[in-house]
Design an enzyme around this catalytic site. Structure first.
Site, PDB file in Angstrom:
ATOM      1  N   HIS A 190     -52.998 -44.608 -45.103  1.00  0.00           N
ATOM      2  CA  HIS A 190     -53.134 -44.962 -46.476  1.00  0.00           C
ATOM      3  C   HIS A 190     -53.399 -46.459 -46.592  1.00  0.00           C
ATOM      4  O   HIS A 190     -52.459 -47.065 -47.197  1.00  0.00           O
ATOM      5  CB  HIS A 190     -51.610 -44.273 -46.887  1.00  0.00           C
ATOM      6  CG  HIS A 190     -51.454 -43.099 -46.931  1.00  0.00           C
ATOM      7  ND1 HIS A 190     -50.273 -42.469 -47.120  1.00  0.00           N
ATOM      8  CD2 HIS A 190     -52.536 -41.831 -47.220  1.00  0.00           C
ATOM      9  CE1 HIS A 190     -50.497 -41.213 -47.019  1.00  0.00           C
ATOM     10  NE2 HIS A 190     -51.622 -40.852 -47.279  1.00  0.00           N
ATOM     11  N   CYS A 194     -47.954 -38.868 -34.799  1.00  0.00           N
ATOM     12  CA  CYS A 194     -46.997 -39.803 -34.288  1.00  0.00           C
ATOM     13  C   CYS A 194     -45.922 -39.295 -33.431  1.00  0.00           C
ATOM     14  O   CYS A 194     -45.437 -38.252 -33.974  1.00  0.00           O
ATOM     15  CB  CYS A 194     -46.413 -40.743 -35.359  1.00  0.00           C
ATOM     16  SG  CYS A 194     -45.152 -41.879 -35.232  1.00  0.00           S
ATOM     17  N   HIS A 205     -46.403 -35.266 -49.900  1.00  0.00           N
ATOM     18  CA  HIS A 205     -46.864 -36.050 -48.662  1.00  0.00           C
ATOM     19  C   HIS A 205     -47.290 -35.345 -47.522  1.00  0.00           C
ATOM     20  O   HIS A 205     -46.649 -34.360 -47.277  1.00  0.00           O
ATOM     21  CB  HIS A 205     -45.720 -36.984 -48.259  1.00  0.00           C
ATOM     22  CG  HIS A 205     -45.960 -38.088 -47.483  1.00  0.00           C
ATOM     23  ND1 HIS A 205     -46.283 -37.876 -46.214  1.00  0.00           N
ATOM     24  CD2 HIS A 205     -46.430 -39.416 -47.811  1.00  0.00           C
ATOM     25  CE1 HIS A 205     -46.707 -39.357 -45.778  1.00  0.00           C
ATOM     26  NE2 HIS A 205     -46.425 -39.955 -46.533  1.00  0.00           N
ATOM     27  N   GLU A 226     -47.349 -35.759 -44.533  1.00  0.00           N
ATOM     28  CA  GLU A 226     -46.405 -35.531 -43.487  1.00  0.00           C
ATOM     29  C   GLU A 226     -45.154 -34.396 -43.589  1.00  0.00           C
ATOM     30  O   GLU A 226     -45.025 -33.526 -42.803  1.00  0.00           O
ATOM     31  CB  GLU A 226     -45.721 -36.953 -43.307  1.00  0.00           C
ATOM     32  CG  GLU A 226     -44.590 -36.947 -42.080  1.00  0.00           C
ATOM     33  CD  GLU A 226     -43.625 -37.879 -41.803  1.00  0.00           C
ATOM     34  OE1 GLU A 226     -42.483 -37.749 -41.460  1.00  0.00           O
ATOM     35  OE2 GLU A 226     -44.237 -39.206 -41.851  1.00  0.00           O
ATOM     36  N   CYS A 236     -37.880 -42.967 -38.912  1.00  0.00           N
ATOM     37  CA  CYS A 236     -38.514 -43.747 -37.653  1.00  0.00           C
ATOM     38  C   CYS A 236     -37.883 -45.084 -37.654  1.00  0.00           C
ATOM     39  O   CYS A 236     -37.532 -45.821 -38.773  1.00  0.00           O
ATOM     40  CB  CYS A 236     -39.938 -44.113 -37.942  1.00  0.00           C
ATOM     41  SG  CYS A 236     -40.711 -45.245 -36.735  1.00  0.00           S
ATOM     42  N   SER A 276     -46.922 -44.149 -48.901  1.00  0.00           N
ATOM     43  CA  SER A 276     -45.543 -43.981 -49.333  1.00  0.00           C
ATOM     44  C   SER A 276     -44.739 -44.976 -48.634  1.00  0.00           C
ATOM     45  O   SER A 276     -43.702 -45.516 -49.137  1.00  0.00           O
ATOM     46  CB  SER A 276     -45.247 -42.639 -49.022  1.00  0.00           C
ATOM     47  OG  SER A 276     -43.704 -42.396 -48.891  1.00  0.00           O
ATOM     48  N   ASN A 277     -45.089 -45.377 -47.434  1.00  0.00           N
ATOM     49  CA  ASN A 277     -44.274 -46.486 -46.519  1.00  0.00           C
ATOM     50  C   ASN A 277     -44.235 -47.693 -47.299  1.00  0.00           C
ATOM     51  O   ASN A 277     -43.162 -48.157 -47.655  1.00  0.00           O
ATOM     52  CB  ASN A 277     -44.677 -46.347 -45.214  1.00  0.00           C
ATOM     53  CG  ASN A 277     -44.045 -47.524 -44.416  1.00  0.00           C
ATOM     54  OD1 ASN A 277     -44.559 -48.819 -44.375  1.00  0.00           O
ATOM     55  ND2 ASN A 277     -43.128 -47.058 -43.681  1.00  0.00           N
ATOM     56  N   SER A 292     -48.934 -48.855 -42.365  1.00  0.00           N
ATOM     57  CA  SER A 292     -50.425 -48.566 -42.687  1.00  0.00           C
ATOM     58  C   SER A 292     -51.225 -49.871 -42.652  1.00  0.00           C
ATOM     59  O   SER A 292     -52.517 -49.735 -43.188  1.00  0.00           O
ATOM     60  CB  SER A 292     -50.696 -47.757 -43.661  1.00  0.00           C
ATOM     61  OG  SER A 292     -49.950 -46.397 -43.300  1.00  0.00           O
TER      62      SER A 292
END
Length: 666
Positions: free
Chosen positions: A40, A94, A122, A124, A188, A217-218, A260
């Site tokens: 992203h 990942c 999302h 993921e 994570c 999002s991160n 990202s």
């Protein structure tokens, strides 16, 4: 203006791994696609597209080529569809996300529901949901937990980039709706560290810059964290988004970046900040990628190797003139041989810090040695060579070892070819290892003792095989017995002595002939290298019973034997395994009998006289009657006047009788 860059800023392991895979494929010049944007970050996606790595939204958009599965992961159906279409796949999921897939799939095998804490749309979360076999509920906030029905049991996992506090809140809310709730914190650790660091840094600074894609999002969660502690927080995608005149000369500015955000994008922002305030010195935060920035600000840089002269020695430190505006200080603990140094000696050192806060340069000699050791280890890793290590500490899941001064982790499954119950037994033990994984950034390695043992055993086995030839007689050790034979170790490889090759006679079980751990000589009957099978012989090294029958059982001798078979014309008596003789019916008793069973029974031990031996025809004629008569006469000779009353034996051609009976039987 003072700048502080978070040391956990930028690419996480999973994203970096995906991007490196994409760059490697782009250099091959073959058609290459990513299923959805690889990361992203618009700038990174554009740069990859320019190199030929094009994002697609559906597999219908391509007919051939290589598809990169991005770090977010996908549903299992996507893998199946790629295989059905004959597309090459590079799975860059990942490892942390792949672990969530495994947890969800394993837990829901019985149809039990799964709750995912994260954003419903999302990619993921969509991928994780696809691995569930039962119902899936997606909850983003604690207040949404009431949408989950009352359940007997369920598993709750987290989107790997969700905030830790939010996951904790949702988990607490779910406990009121699920009787048996299994909570797996799948956030994570790099994400958690980045958020914690950003929270701490944003409390200390006047302005906080968060670099990353606005659709990430991160990155958004990182910005929310910073904004909660620093109202002057900015989210910028590139250097062009930095507003002019926003900063004051005395501002302390913190900079972090989402998972990202590529290194070059963060560097551009840092360089832009430096251009806006030329007189300010950039404070480096131990990130490798910031070394290039510091080159433009100072004449020496962290990590640089320089040669200097020792100008002063104290109890704890050594002062070195390196030709810089200030001398360098080095603790004796950072030297290889501190007791041997003296003033005036030239010494090669590494710059650890340009400024320790008091204007001094911090130096180290040991770092150079460690770096050389690391380089030597990498050479061995690239060459596939073994390294020597010593066990230091037993930890959860394995053993920490010291390999040339470098920390190495040996998983428990890689310690031995068999299950290891007590890992502590390897502490302090030297061992040969093979490096199987490398983290160059943290300078840590994952090693395997098992790989060395397996390869060593294979090499020894190959060496043994090369020395084996059919017909050779070798020594071996009986390792285990089965109903069909004995397995014998002949110097690193096992061969089988079949039960029929153990003895010239009948063998009910191998234990009748050999025992475990017994050392025996065997002959190589046949070799099959492809199937790794060796047929051995034991009886072949023993004399054939019939070859020495005439010597062991001379005509006229009286011996003992066991009745093993009864026919209409006589009884067969086993003198030894593999050697049977015939007692004709006329020779079974002192008087005439109607059938053999009237005189002897199978399993009975009898004394017989050898009448004749034909080794070539493999026939021995025996007589119970004559044995009894001879022993009786011997007895009567000792007691004169004894009348034994024997019937007169009629002469019988035993060989002719046996042959005739055998012909009739045929």
């Amino acid at each position: 203006m003072q700048l502080t860059i978070g040391k956990h800023a930028g690419f996480c392991f999973g994203v970096k791994r995906a991007v490196e895979a994409a760059f490697a494929l782009a250099q091959e010049g073959k058609p290459c696609y990513t299923l959805g944007p690889l990361i992203h970050n618009p700038q990174a996606v554009r740069r990859l597209a320019e190199m030929g790595v094009r994002p697609i939204e559906s597999l219908d958009e391509i007919e051939r080529g290589t598809v990169i599965i991005r770090s977010h992961g996908v549903r299992p159906e996507v893998y199946a569809e790629c295989r059905r279409r004959g597309l090459n796949m590079v799975d860059a999921t990942c490892p942390h996300v792949a672990r969530v897939h495994e947890l969800v799939e394993r837990y829901s095998q019985t149809g039990d529901p799964v709750v995912i804490v994260g954003e419903e749309d999302h990619p993921e979360v969509v991928g994780i949901a696809g691995w569930a076999h039962g119902d899936v509920y997606i909850v983003e906030r604690a207040e949404d937990a009431k949408k989950v029905p009352l359940l007997a049991r369920a598993l709750v996992v987290a989107q790997t980039t969700i905030r830790s506090d939010r996951f904790a809140e949702v988990s607490r809310s779910l406990k009121g709706r699920v009787q048996e709730l299994t909570v797996e914190d799948t956030i994570c650790r790099a994400t958690a560290l980045r958020q914690q660091e950003a929270a701490a840094l944003s409390r200390q600074v006047d302005v906080m810059l968060v670099v990353g894609g606005k659709n990430s999002s991160n990155t958004r969660k990182l910005f929310e964290t910073c904004l909660a502690h620093c109202k002057r927080s900015l989210l910028v995608e590139s250097r062009d988004d930095i507003p002019t005149g926003y900063f004051n000369p005395r501002d302390h500015i913190g900079i972090t970046a989402g998972a990202s955000t590529p290194e070059w994008s963060l560097k551009e922002v840092v360089t832009r900040m430096n251009d806006m305030e030329k007189d300010q010195v950039l404070e480096q935060a131990d990130s490798d990628f910031m070394a290039d920035v510091e080159k433009t600000l100072v004449k020496i840089r962290t990590g640089q190797t320089v040669t200097g002269t020792i100008v002063q020695i104290t109890d704890d430190e050594v002062c070195v003139n390196i030709g810089y505006k200030s001398d360098g200080l080095m603790k004796k603990s950072d030297m290889i041989n501190p007791d041997e140094c003296k003033i005036g000696d030239e010494i090669e050192v590494e710059v650890v810090k340009v400024n320790d806060g008091e204007g001094n340069v911090v130096l180290s000699q040991r770092n150079i040695v460690n770096r050389k050791n690391w380089d030597a280890l990498m050479e061995k890793y690239d060459a596939g060579e073994y390294v020597e290590g010593v066990g230091k500490e037993a930890v959860k899941g394995g053993l920490i070892a010291n390999v040339m001064g470098v920390r190495a982790f040996i998983p428990a499954s890689q310690l031995s070819q068999r299950y290891v119950e007590k890992i502590e037994e390897f502490v302090g033990k030297p061992m040969q290892l093979k490096i199987i994984e490398v983290d160059k950034q943290k300078k840590r390695i994952v090693a395997s003792r098992k790989a060395f043992l397996v390869e060593e055993a294979a090499a020894k086995k190959k060496e043994v095989w090369e020395k084996l030839h059919e017909g050779d007689v070798v020594k071996g050790i009986v390792r285990r017995l089965t109903d069909f034979g004995a397995f014998v170790d002949i110097g690193g490889v096992d061969g089988l002595v079949h039960v029929t090759d153990l003895s010239w006679g009948r063998v009910k079980h191998p234990s009748d002939v050999v025992t475990p751990n017994q050392e025996i000589d065997v002959v190589l009957l046949s070799l099959d290298p492809e199937r790794e099978r060796i047929q051995l012989g034991y009886k072949q090294l023993q004399p054939r019973p019939w070859d020495v029958a005439g010597e062991k059982y001379p005509v006229g001798s009286i011996v003992e034997g066991k009745v093993v078979r009864i026919t209409t014309f006589g009884a067969f008596v086993e003198l030894e395994p593999g050697l049977d003789g015939l007692v004709h019916i006329s020779q079974c008793a002192l008087t005439r009998i109607a059938k053999v069973e009237d005189a002897v029974q199978v399993g009975q031990i009898v004394r017989v006289k050898v009448l004749s031996v034909d080794s070539e025809a493999k026939r021995i004629s025996l007589s119970i009657r004559e044995a009894l008569e001879e022993e009786a006469f011997n007895y009567s000779d000792e007691i004169p006047g004894t009348d034994l009353g024997f019937e007169e034996a009629q002469p019988v051609d035993i060989e002719a009788a046996v042959a005739a009976q055998e012909d009739d039987a045929e």
